[in-house]
Scaffold this active site. Sequence first.
Site, PDB file in Angstrom:
ATOM      1  N   LYS A 277       0.819  -1.329  -0.111  1.00 56.43           N
ATOM      2  CA  LYS A 277       0.092   0.124   0.090  1.00 56.43           C
ATOM      3  C   LYS A 277       0.784   1.231   0.026  1.00 56.43           C
ATOM      4  O   LYS A 277       1.731   1.399   0.788  1.00 56.43           O
ATOM      5  CB  LYS A 277      -0.892   0.029   1.287  1.00 56.43           C
ATOM      6  CG  LYS A 277      -1.791   1.368   1.127  1.00 56.43           C
ATOM      7  CD  LYS A 277      -2.886   0.852   2.395  1.00 56.43           C
ATOM      8  CE  LYS A 277      -3.837   2.251   2.527  1.00 56.43           C
ATOM      9  NZ  LYS A 277      -4.743   2.195   3.539  1.00 56.43           N
TER      10      LYS A 277
ATOM     11  N   ASP B 274     -13.367   4.393  10.007  1.00 57.19           N
ATOM     12  CA  ASP B 274     -13.596   4.244   8.606  1.00 57.19           C
ATOM     13  C   ASP B 274     -14.551   2.941   8.244  1.00 57.19           C
ATOM     14  O   ASP B 274     -14.050   2.222   7.404  1.00 57.19           O
ATOM     15  CB  ASP B 274     -12.470   4.760   7.876  1.00 57.19           C
ATOM     16  CG  ASP B 274     -12.919   5.165   6.160  1.00 57.19           C
ATOM     17  OD1 ASP B 274     -14.338   5.254   5.868  1.00 57.19           O
ATOM     18  OD2 ASP B 274     -11.913   5.319   5.502  1.00 57.19           O
TER      19      ASP B 274
HETATM   20  P1  ADP Z   1      -7.655   3.496   1.310  1.00 57.63           P
HETATM   21  O1  ADP Z   1      -7.129   3.859   2.811  1.00 57.63           O
HETATM   22  O2  ADP Z   1      -7.207   4.343   0.216  1.00 57.63           O
HETATM   23  O3  ADP Z   1      -9.194   3.415   1.320  1.00 57.63           O
HETATM   24  P2  ADP Z   1      -7.434   0.658   1.631  1.00 57.63           P
HETATM   25  O4  ADP Z   1      -6.334   0.022   2.437  1.00 57.63           O
HETATM   26  O5  ADP Z   1      -8.822   0.585   2.194  1.00 57.63           O
HETATM   27  O6  ADP Z   1      -7.021   2.102   0.897  1.00 57.63           O
HETATM   28  O7  ADP Z   1      -7.269  -0.397   0.479  1.00 57.63           O
HETATM   29  C1  ADP Z   1      -8.037   0.018  -0.968  1.00 57.63           C
HETATM   30  C2  ADP Z   1      -8.503  -1.271  -1.446  1.00 57.63           C
HETATM   31  O8  ADP Z   1      -7.234  -2.068  -1.847  1.00 57.63           O
HETATM   32  C3  ADP Z   1      -9.360  -2.147  -0.712  1.00 57.63           C
HETATM   33  O9  ADP Z   1     -10.679  -1.809  -0.670  1.00 57.63           O
HETATM   34  C4  ADP Z   1      -9.070  -3.565  -1.171  1.00 57.63           C
HETATM   35  O10 ADP Z   1      -9.721  -3.856  -2.389  1.00 57.63           O
HETATM   36  C5  ADP Z   1      -7.612  -3.476  -1.592  1.00 57.63           C
HETATM   37  N1  ADP Z   1      -6.705  -3.932  -0.541  1.00 57.63           N
HETATM   38  C6  ADP Z   1      -6.225  -3.380   0.527  1.00 57.63           C
HETATM   39  N2  ADP Z   1      -5.470  -3.930   1.194  1.00 57.63           N
HETATM   40  C7  ADP Z   1      -5.476  -5.162   0.902  1.00 57.63           C
HETATM   41  C8  ADP Z   1      -4.849  -6.018   1.226  1.00 57.63           C
HETATM   42  N3  ADP Z   1      -3.981  -6.599   2.206  1.00 57.63           N
HETATM   43  N4  ADP Z   1      -5.288  -7.524   0.470  1.00 57.63           N
HETATM   44  C9  ADP Z   1      -6.005  -7.380  -0.605  1.00 57.63           C
HETATM   45  N5  ADP Z   1      -6.538  -6.158  -1.020  1.00 57.63           N
HETATM   46  C10 ADP Z   1      -6.308  -5.277  -0.438  1.00 57.63           C
HETATM   47 MG    MG Z   2     -10.312   2.049   2.398  1.00 60.23          MG
END
Ligand code: ADP
Ligand code: MG
Length: 392
Positions: free
Chosen positions: A121, A226
């Site tokens: 991320k 959130d």
């Molecule tokens: P933001 O803070 O920008 O909302 P998120 O952490 O919610 O970011 O991640 C955005 C999207 O990426 C999630 O809705 C999910 O679909 C995907 N995602 C995030 N982390 C993971 C993970 N560890 N494994 C699989 N998919 C992930």
């Molecule tokens: Mg998110």
Amino acid sequence: MKLDVEALRNLSKDDFRVLTAVEMGMRNHEIVPSELIHRIASLKHGGTYKVLKNLLKHKLLHHDSSKYDGFRLTYLGYDFLAIKTMVNRGVFVAVGRQIGVGKESDIFEVAREDGTVLAMKLHRLGRVSFRAVKSKRDYLKHRSSYNWLYLSRLAALKEFAFMKALEEHGFPVPNAVDCNRHCVIMSLVQGYPLVQVKQLQNPEVVFDTIIGLVVRLAEHGLIHCDFNEFNIMIDDDEKVTMIDFPQMVSVSHHNAQMYFDRDVECILKFFSKRFNLTFEYSVDTDCTEVDTDASGRPCLSSIAKDAVFLDKELAASGFTRKDQEYIEKFIEGGIEKNISDGDDEIKDDVDISDLNEENIKGIKSVHLQDQIEPTLEGDGEVDGTDKQQNVE
Ligand code: ADP
Ligand code: MG
């Protein structure tokens, strides 16, 4: 955002040295003077300007000559520095496709040497909030892009620290693997965000599990803030994993009740709409003595009264109370004074003579440990639209 890791493969030691010099210079310059970059990088055989041109070509830097000739990092440049560090540490060897575009992040698959796929991320704090906040708040107009890099780094550190602490306390979260700059590496969650799930075998059970998580978080002194169908992942066995922690606050926060109720409300609304569940209760704030009131509503004040705070675990990852207060202020759009109040602050506009040996040595050992050349093998092509790379 396109993450062309092929370019990363072709960058030389000198390229990374200069890129790191720009990062270093951005601690106290919004735009780092070319001359300063040259002096920090102090390339053995010279040629800083040629290297700068190459970095510019790859969009790792932004050139600005409005006040003086200088450069700043783009998000892509920052991405490359973080990725390079992770590769050098042996965390992963390849970057794959983009799997998520969050409000304030981009998420990619990365692969370990043994083929295990992890999630990376990259935080982009400011991508959305900056615009939203900027339109309302005049005082952010003159803030430098460095501040946004700094905030993204803080968000990543916070996410990493919370994920690790929650994991240690048995919460269903991804395994926190590593963190550098604005980048967090975690295990890949199987399954889908709840928002994509149209049917469940046992919606009541899943609902109870999810509300149970909100309650357990509060018992540990925390509110997700959130907590919704986008940040809850669910697999084929209807196992729940929660993600996305940069905005979490303590139950002692002055708006704790509101954030808690909002999290609960989101879940209630989603389950009643999507799965036609009916609830006897709706969120209300005026309960006092018991964990749930007569109609079963979760009640923050009583749940959190004996909260076991995770401060020690969080501090172990390097995330301090000061960091927490700082990022909370940003999230609420309340930062009125200079953002570089953080640990990274170096006095305003110091010149090269103030960048002491210690700092320069620090760069060499931390960021320019170049013995291992990056061995990224991803195809370099990722889906996703070209987004704004940096905040003007
Ligand atoms: P933001 O803070 O920008 O909302 P998120 O952490 O919610 O970011 O991640 C955005 C999207 O990426 C999630 O809705 C999910 O679909 C995907 N995602 C995030 N982390 C993971 C993970 N560890 N494994 C699989 N998919 C992930
Ligand atoms: Mg998110």
